[in-house]
Design a protein around this motif. Structure first.
Motif, PDB file in Angstrom:
ATOM      1  N   THR A 166       0.822  -1.207   0.000  1.00  0.00           N
ATOM      2  CA  THR A 166       0.000   0.000   0.000  1.00  0.00           C
ATOM      3  C   THR A 166       0.858   1.261   0.000  1.00  0.00           C
ATOM      4  N   ARG A 167       0.286   2.308  -0.566  1.00  0.00           N
ATOM      5  CA  ARG A 167       0.902   3.626  -0.544  1.00  0.00           C
ATOM      6  C   ARG A 167      -0.088   4.605   0.084  1.00  0.00           C
ATOM      7  N   PRO A 168       0.404   5.550   0.881  1.00  0.00           N
ATOM      8  CA  PRO A 168      -0.516   6.413   1.630  1.00  0.00           C
ATOM      9  C   PRO A 168      -0.915   7.669   0.869  1.00  0.00           C
ATOM     10  N   LEU A 169      -2.118   8.130   1.140  1.00  0.00           N
ATOM     11  CA  LEU A 169      -2.567   9.457   0.732  1.00  0.00           C
ATOM     12  C   LEU A 169      -3.104  10.117   2.001  1.00  0.00           C
ATOM     13  N   ASN A 170      -2.406  11.139   2.471  1.00  0.00           N
ATOM     14  CA  ASN A 170      -2.761  11.808   3.725  1.00  0.00           C
ATOM     15  C   ASN A 170      -3.397  13.152   3.453  1.00  0.00           C
ATOM     16  N   LEU A 171      -4.182  13.615   4.417  1.00  0.00           N
ATOM     17  CA  LEU A 171      -4.913  14.860   4.237  1.00  0.00           C
ATOM     18  C   LEU A 171      -3.973  16.041   4.055  1.00  0.00           C
ATOM     19  N   SER A 172      -2.780  15.958   4.652  1.00  0.00           N
ATOM     20  CA  SER A 172      -1.834  17.064   4.543  1.00  0.00           C
ATOM     21  C   SER A 172      -1.021  17.015   3.251  1.00  0.00           C
ATOM     22  N   ASP A 173      -1.091  15.890   2.518  1.00  0.00           N
ATOM     23  CA  ASP A 173      -0.313  15.763   1.285  1.00  0.00           C
ATOM     24  C   ASP A 173      -0.836  16.730   0.221  1.00  0.00           C
ATOM     25  N   HIS A 174       0.049  17.579  -0.279  1.00  0.00           N
ATOM     26  CA  HIS A 174      -0.233  18.460  -1.409  1.00  0.00           C
ATOM     27  C   HIS A 174      -1.363  19.443  -1.118  1.00  0.00           C
ATOM     28  N   ALA A 175      -1.732  19.628   0.146  1.00  0.00           N
ATOM     29  CA  ALA A 175      -2.781  20.591   0.492  1.00  0.00           C
ATOM     30  C   ALA A 175      -2.159  21.972   0.674  1.00  0.00           C
ATOM     31  N   PRO A 176      -2.875  23.039   0.326  1.00  0.00           N
ATOM     32  CA  PRO A 176      -2.348  24.400   0.534  1.00  0.00           C
ATOM     33  C   PRO A 176      -2.233  24.712   2.010  1.00  0.00           C
ATOM     34  N   PRO A 177      -1.433  25.689   2.377  1.00  0.00           N
ATOM     35  CA  PRO A 177      -1.301  26.050   3.806  1.00  0.00           C
ATOM     36  C   PRO A 177      -2.647  26.450   4.404  1.00  0.00           C
ATOM     37  N   LEU A 178      -2.776  26.219   5.697  1.00  0.00           N
ATOM     38  CA  LEU A 178      -4.010  26.574   6.391  1.00  0.00           C
ATOM     39  C   LEU A 178      -4.172  28.091   6.428  1.00  0.00           C
ATOM     40  N   ARG A 179      -5.347  28.579   6.024  1.00  0.00           N
ATOM     41  CA  ARG A 179      -5.671  29.994   6.100  1.00  0.00           C
ATOM     42  C   ARG A 179      -7.064  30.131   6.702  1.00  0.00           C
ATOM     43  N   GLU A 180      -7.245  31.203   7.475  1.00  0.00           N
ATOM     44  CA  GLU A 180      -8.537  31.420   8.109  1.00  0.00           C
ATOM     45  C   GLU A 180      -9.510  31.996   7.080  1.00  0.00           C
ATOM     46  N   GLU A 181     -10.711  31.478   7.099  1.00  0.00           N
ATOM     47  CA  GLU A 181     -11.740  31.883   6.150  1.00  0.00           C
ATOM     48  C   GLU A 181     -12.315  33.249   6.529  1.00  0.00           C
ATOM     49  N   ALA A 182     -12.575  34.067   5.529  1.00  0.00           N
ATOM     50  CA  ALA A 182     -13.194  35.368   5.771  1.00  0.00           C
ATOM     51  C   ALA A 182     -14.641  35.173   6.221  1.00  0.00           C
ATOM     52  N   LEU A 183     -15.142  36.109   7.033  1.00  0.00           N
ATOM     53  CA  LEU A 183     -16.507  36.023   7.543  1.00  0.00           C
ATOM     54  C   LEU A 183     -17.510  36.082   6.387  1.00  0.00           C
ATOM     55  N   MET A 184     -18.528  35.220   6.467  1.00  0.00           N
ATOM     56  CA  MET A 184     -19.562  35.171   5.433  1.00  0.00           C
ATOM     57  C   MET A 184     -20.780  36.031   5.792  1.00  0.00           C
ATOM     58  N   GLY A 185     -20.791  36.592   6.994  1.00  0.00           N
ATOM     59  CA  GLY A 185     -21.914  37.415   7.428  1.00  0.00           C
ATOM     60  C   GLY A 185     -21.605  38.022   8.782  1.00  0.00           C
ATOM     61  N   THR A 186     -22.634  38.369   9.513  1.00  0.00           N
ATOM     62  CA  THR A 186     -22.454  38.932  10.851  1.00  0.00           C
ATOM     63  C   THR A 186     -21.910  37.854  11.787  1.00  0.00           C
ATOM     64  N   GLN A 187     -20.855  38.179  12.501  1.00  0.00           N
ATOM     65  CA  GLN A 187     -20.237  37.182  13.378  1.00  0.00           C
ATOM     66  C   GLN A 187     -21.147  36.868  14.556  1.00  0.00           C
TER      67      GLN A 187
END
Length: 916
Positions: free
Chosen positions: A573-594
């Motif tokens: 088997t060969r692994p595929l991990n969630l962190s593989d080739h994923a972009p850096p973590l960035r916080e999402e902009a607010l979609m409405g009133t917090q």
């Protein structure tokens, strides 16, 4: 507050009748004794009214019944919610991997918001942001029923892949949002197509965005360089500095090593080669999930097997290679040929039949291959037995066979031979430390011939399988980075029926799984074999999972069609991990009133609390009624007497000692010096706990829990042995030095451990730890030292030790006082070494050994425990064992010497059973 069963409140109408009934009932009459009947003559007859219950008792009973009625009506407390609406209400819920850390809180908040809208008479629509396991976006759920909404949330689970913002925007596009009040329970992680979702939500009447603490969202990544160096990194948002523990986990779930990693730091994990071969995955301790689990798979762990055989050895139903090929048929990829051809290719296991390892050049090449990490599996036969006989007949050739795990006796043991059994021998249950430990042995399994191992000290440490009479059937030994395994029978049914049983391929499979893997090619299309679920465990792939091209795996991102997991054949088997080739973590902009989640909490039912309070009031009323009738006193007296007698029977006699007496004065305890380094102190505590348990189980010395002490502050007089791990940052302390000198002067033993500094386990800190050792021991009264050997009392205080005094690392010298201390029965007041014993002894809260030992594994850990037991009993009993060496001289002085008398040996094998 509302009532879910308001009709039950009609029971309150019965309270006036209850008032009248209770008020009209007089109390029980009481008997009075008068001194004389003259008083009765003076009484005049008057109209008498029945006595009534007092007002406070009426109120108490009415309140109790009212509480029960209110409780049965199921009142519910409705908390204040900032999400109340006056129109249709739509909940958009992120349920991807980033929602796992706060999943329960998200469900509770969404349920509270939905219940609030339903109470206002508004319909509630639930839309989920992650795709279902079948690959489709979940259908919107619309309801006006609070119970149906609760059931829907109860069965919801987060998905182990990211949310699909484009699919979510498309689902919302089919809903009329013009009059909708929307609350988005976002995971806070920026994702592709966020802009499309933002544009879609802008059509709604009002949008609120509920967020949780983003610092709890972490993602682990790990990789291995070409030279074998392992790196790990825990990604997070821009939050205050925080350190987590990354565990290296073996295939059986055991922890190989644990490393503290600061979030955002690229940490090098110094995992030795022997442990890298057993590594299955990395995980962040305390944070289960697909984002904090990095699988390794079998990439670099493919295990091809080479079969080294002799001409004619593959004859059907006769040759050993014939049975080996059938046993290995479904286990792995096999290759046959000579040593040059096999060892010239990538190989994990080499199986050698009898007579196939002939020629010095072949043997030297195989030995070198084993030392570089290979596993050699040998089978005995007439050729091996004859070779041992020839070697022992040559008196000048005493060199052991380097390709055998244990020395063998000449000849063979067989039915009807000079070393014969009365009948064929069955197999003994496999030892717990054997790779075959949990395999079932067929009842008809027998052995009629074998080669015998020489009965030397330490032989049992190399036995993986044995016969019913205790003679070894399978032995093994580490050689460099590899292992040598010997079956003391042939691979054909000539000597045993094992090769034709179902147990034989199972044993070979265990050995192949234990071996180190090699890199190699893989299929073009890698189908998903197992995938990660939301808890970080492996499960069957979802219905939408699809195969990945082998050359595209390096650029594939995790999704519902390609979930994180293991791809390819089961043994490659060969692994595929969630962190593989994923972009850096960035916080999402607010979609409405917090919107904060503090104000969103589910309704609180008050019925159980009211019922419990009502029953409690009724019990109080019952007790007061007994008191008014004069029955409470006798009843309480009986209960007190019974309780006192039960307590006297169960509780021990109270001690007259003051409460300030330390526990070490009441039971024997070991101690360790607190260094201030949490990892080192934890290992010291777990190590001494493991040694205490081991000593208590195998001797009459019963040890309590170990204590951490600070010399100069704590009283050391209660401890027979103190463990002192030296760290590179240790500094001298006059108070500590004075306290330790007094401790050693009064018979205590100080065990100083450099924790493997300068060895393969910790190669970079050798100089710093040695300098720290010199600093902190300056001023200690340490006598002249000598290297510890098996002639010293410590070599046979309880166990006979002839193979060194290992800890987590092996081969390091140990030093004790050259002449001991005459004032303390010639006992050495100090033991200094570099074996890192605490990590070898350590046992965690689950009863597992959290730290690996090198290079001997469980056998070396057993030797470390035995040396620890010897040290503990040496500290408790002193030099008593050395008195046996002077036994003949003592008899001579008593005039009882006898030339025929055999003096007892200094240490015997019976010491393991009969020692104090």
């Amino acid at each position: 507050m509302i009532f879910l069963s308001p009709l039950l409140l009609l029971g309150l109408l019965a309270l006036p009748a209850l008032w009248w009934l209770v008020r009209a009932t007089p109390p029980a009459p009481q008997e009075k004794s008068f001194p004389s009947l003259l008083l009765l003559r003076r009484l005049t007859a008057q109209r008498e009214d029945a006595a009534r219950s007092p007002l406070w008792l009426l109120i108490l009973r009415i309140a109790a019944v009212a509480l029960v009625i209110f409780g049965l009506s199921r009142p519910v407390l409705i908390p204040h919610s900032s999400g109340k609406t006056n129109g249709p209400f739509l909940i958009v819920m992120d349920d991807g991997w980033a929602a796992i850390p706060h999943w329960n809180e998200r469900v509770a908040a969404a349920l509270s918001l939905g219940q609030s809208a339903l109470r206002s008479g508004n319909p509630v629509t639930l839309v989920r942001a992650a795709r279902s396991p079948d690959g489709a976006m979940p259908e919107p759920f619309v309801t006006r029923d609070s119970h149906a909404l609760s059931e829907r949330f109860e069965h919801m689970r987060p998905q182990p892949w990211p949310v699909d913002r484009a699919g979510l925007a498309d689902e919302l596009g089919h809903i009329d949002l013009s009059n909708q009040h929307i609350t988005l329970l976002s995971d806070g992680v920026a994702a592709p197509h966020d802009e499309a979702l933002q544009n879609t939500l802008s059509k709604a009447e009002a949008v609120q965005d509920m967020r949780w603490n983003p610092c709890d969202v972490l993602r682990l990544s790990a990789n291995q360089e070409a030279n074998g160096t392992l790196h790990a990194k825990v990604e997070g948002f821009s939050c205050p500095s925080r350190t987590v523990t990354v565990r290296a986990v073996a295939g059986n779930g055991g922890t190989l090593a644990a490393y503290p990693v600061q979030i955002g730091e690229d940490k090098i994990l110094p995992l030795p080669a022997l442990l890298r071969n057993q590594l299955d995955h990395f995980a962040v301790e305390g944070l289960a999930g697909p984002a904090t689990t990095v699988l390794r798979g079998d990439v670099g762990h493919r295990r091809p097997v080479g079969l080294l055989q002799t001409p004619g050895d593959n004859t059907p139903l006769i040759g050993s290679a014939f049975f080996l090929n059938h046993a290995l048929d479904t286990l792995s990829e096999r290759r046959t040929g000579d040593a040059s051809a096999l060892l010239g290719s990538s190989l994990s296991v080499l199986v050698a039949t009898d007579g196939s390892l002939s020629g010095d050049q072949t043997r030297n090449r195989v030995l070198e291959w084993v030392r570089h990490g290979g596993m050699l599996i040998r089978f005995a036969g007439p050729g091996l037995a004859a070779a041992q006989s020839s070697q022992q007949d040559n008196a000048t050739d005493d060199a052991p066979d380097a390709l055998l795990p244990v020395p063998l006796m000449s000849g063979m043991r067989q039915l009807g031979g000079p070393m014969s059994w009365g009948k064929p021998q069955a197999l003994e249950t496999f030892p717990a430390t054997s790779p075959f430990a949990d395999l079932a042995i067929p009842p008809d399994m027998t052995v009629s011939r074998q080669v015998l191992a020489k009965p030397e000290t330490g032989l049992q440490d190399h036995v993986w399988a044995a016969l019913a009479d205790g003679t070894p059937l399978v032995t093994a030994r580490s050689e460099g980075n590899g292992e040598i395994v010997l079956f003391h029978i042939t691979a054909s049914p000539d000597w045993s029926n094992l090769p034709i049983s179902g147990l034989f391929p199972q044993m070979l499979e265990r050995l192949i799984e234990r071996s180190a893997g090699v890199t190699g090619t893989s299929p073009t299309d890698l189908t998903p074999w197992r995938t990660l679920d939301s808890t970080g465990g492996l499960t069957m792939p979802p219905a939408a999972a699809r195969a990945v091209k082998a050359n595209a795996l390096a650029t594939t991102e995790v999704s519902v069609t390609h979930p994180a997991g293991l791809y390819g054949p089961a043994h490659g088997t060969r692994p595929l991990n969630l962190s593989d080739h994923a972009p850096p973590l960035r916080e999402e902009a607010l979609m409405g009133t917090q919107l904060t989640p503090e104000g969103a909490s589910p309704d609180r039912p008050l019925g159980p609390w009211l019922l419990a309070t009502g029953l409690l009031v009724l019990l109080v009323d019952f007790a007061l009624s007994l008191r008014r009738r004069g029955l409470l006193g006798p009843l309480c007296g009986v209960l007190v007497v019974l309780s006192f007698q039960q307590a006297q029977a169960q509780q021990p006699v109270p001690s007259a000692l003051p409460t300030t007496v330390p526990q070490a004065a009441l039971e024997t305890r070991l101690a360790y010096i607190v260094t201030g380094n949490d990892d080192v102190d934890t290992a010291s505590r777990e190590g001494l706990q493991g040694l205490s348990d081991y000593t208590s189980a195998r001797s009459s010395a019963l040890l309590g829990h170990p204590d951490g002490v600070v010399p100069g502050k704590d009283d050391l007089a209660f401890y027979p042995l103190i463990y002192w791990p030296i760290t590179a940052d240790a500094q001298p302390d006059a108070a500590r030095t004075k306290a330790l000198n007094a401790f050693m002067d009064h018979g205590g033993i100080l065990l100083i451990d450099q924790q493997g500094a300068g060895t393969d386990m910790d190669a970079g800190s050798g100089g710093a730890v040695r300098a720290a050792l010199k600093r902190v021991t300056d001023g200690l009264t340490i006598p002249p030292l000598a290297k510890l050997t098996d002639k010293h009392v410590l070599g046979h205080t309880f166990y006979l030790l002839h193979s060194g005094f290992p800890g987590r690392v092996n081969g390091q010298p140990v030093y004790v006082a050259r002449n001991g201390d005459e004032a303390n029965d010639d006992v050495s007041p100090v033991i200094i070494g570099n074996g890192d014993w605490a990590h070898a002894w350590a046992v965690d809260a689950s009863g597992n050994h959290p730290y690996a030992v090198l290079p001997g594994g469980d056998d070396q850990r057993t030797q470390a425990y035995r040396f620890g037991v010897n040290m503990v009993l040496y500290a408790l009993t002193g030099n008593y064992k050395s008195d046996q060496a002077h036994y003949p001289e003592m008899l001579h002085r008593l005039g009882q010497d006898n030339p025929d008398t055999q003096s007892p040996s200094v240490g015997t094998d019976e010491d393991e059973e009969d020692a104090p």
